[in-house]
Design a protein around this motif. Structure first.
Motif: not given
Ligand code: PLP
Length: 410
Positions: A111-113, A116, A186, A211, A213-214, A242
């Motif tokens: 996962t992205g979580f 990190n 985000s 990061d 991610v978005h 992600t």
């Protein structure tokens, strides 16, 4: 005793209006952004807050590659990366990610979580003397990774480069420092001053961790993110992303130098001691990324639809928060109870699914809807959303933009 201790905590959460209930939404493959509510026979609802930003979760090429991999290799990976779980699709996916970000190597996590959390824990534990300096609005996965270490940690005010510099300048040049920030935040849809942050970090000899991610899939040449769009990706030491949002599947990753990736691969417990992603997942991620490298179509439609939605919301005096510079359109409600009631009305009366965003995701008093147009939303759906929001805001006397932002404008 244990039940009652936990029940007390839950009661506290409920009384503070922070208790979360899940809406059962079954998305309909091929008809994105439509979904069935509670799997009922009623008309589908229109989803307006999905992180499947480009609709890639339903893309035919992604689905085809996932089906093929499933039939060829079965459902699971069978182990951690070190114990049998490094199937050949992993190498292809990691090479594709490294190429995307212009880095020597990449490493995929479930996962992205996890990417990190595991990477930050690992880097900080490997360099115990390293001071970590983190943006105040960084995601919980970043905060988690940092807090799991005993390294000295400092927080700079959100996107405040002067504060960042003030903190960094307090340490000797030779003291290791890691600066952690996001490209697009985000909840507000704002963008970090990446160029200025990189100038400062270079001046104070700090390692940078960004990061994206978005942003990945949606910004920059081939969709490689905001740093790539600004021509700055080569100056960022570690890019994290992600594959669960614009890429439409699941999984996280970092892209960096060979040494950094090798260190994380070798020392990060959150990478080593977990099962790797199944072949069908890696195949879907790879197909999606390769498609998004080659096709601008989804990005162009995303940004065109976002522009149209922003314009229509503006015309209907809907309070899109002025911090937003991206595809994330935060609409201010400013109160948890009314935000929840408005979401119910949007769903039941207008067939629109928008999840209320409350504390702790956002500060109390800034409760909001977080709206994303996608390439798949039609112009008619955009019109419908703007009208439905106006009706709902009037119904609950939620301040419209001309009132909510009057003080800021004055
Ligand atoms: N980083 C940021 C900024 C996020 O918003 C999220 C998830 O919302 C993550 C990391 C975690 O990514 P994933 O959902 O892939 O675990």
């Amino acid at each position: 005793m244990y039940q009652s201790l936990l029940r007390q905590q839950l009661e506290l959460l409920k009384s503070s209006n922070q208790y979360r209930t899940f809406t059962t939404l079954s998305r309909i493959c091929g008809r994105y952004p439509l979904a069935k509510l509670d799997d009922s026979e009623q008309d589908p609802v229109v989803v307006w807050c999905s992180n499947d930003y480009l609709g890639m979760s339903q893309h035919p090429a992604v689905r085809r590659e996932m089906h093929l991999a499933l039939e060829r290799h079965g459902a699971g990976s069978g182990g951690s990366r070190n114990i049998g779980g490094s199937h050949q699709l992993y190498a292809r996916l990691e090479n594709s990610l490294a190429d995307w970000h212009g880095k020597e190597a990449a490493l995929v996590f479930p996962t992205g979580f996890g990417s990190n959390d595991a990477t930050l824990q690992c880097l900080l534990r490997q360099i115990p003397d390293c001071v970590v300096v983190s943006d105040a609005l960084n995601h919980a996965s970043i905060v988690n990774g940092i807090r799991a270490t005993s390294n000295e940690r400092r927080v700079f005010r959100h996107n405040d480069v002067a504060h960042l510099e003030e903190i960094l300048s307090g340490y000797p040049l030779e003291r290791p420092k890691l600066v952690v920030f996001e490209s697009i935040y985000s909840m507000d849809g704002d963008i970090a001053p990446i160029a200025q942050i990189l100038d400062i970090t270079r001046r104070y000899n700090a390692l940078t961790y960004l990061d994206e991610v978005h942003a990945v899939g949606m910004y920059g040449p081939r969709g490689a993110g905001v740093a790539a769009e600004l021509g700055l990706a080569d100056r960022v030491d570690i890019i994290q992303g992600t594959m669960a949002k614009a890429i439409g599947v699941i999984g996280g990753y970092i892209a960096a130098s060979q040494f950094i990736v090798d260190a994380v691969r070798s020392f990060a417990t959150g990478f080593i001691f977990t099962t790797s992603l199944p072949p069908a997942i890696t195949a879907g991620c790879l197909a999606s990324i390769e498609h998004l490298k080659a096709s601008d179509n989804e990005r162009q439609r995303l940004h065109a639809h976002t522009g149209l939605l922003r314009k229509r919301l503006d015309e209907h005096d809907i309070p899109v928060m002025p911090c937003s510079q991206t595809h994330v359109l935060p609409v201010l409600v400013g109160e948890a109870e009314r935000c929840k009631a408005a979401a119910q009305r949007l769903l039941n009366t207008h067939g629109i699914y928008l999840q209320p965003i409350n504390y702790p995701s956002v500060p109390v008093g800034t409760e909001r809807f977080r709206i994303n147009a996608t390439p798949n939303h039609s112009h008619a759906q955009i019109e419908h959303l703007a009208c439905a929001l106006r009706e709902t805001f009037e119904h609950f006397a939620i301040p419209l933009a001309s009132v909510a932002f009057a003080q800021e404008v004055a």
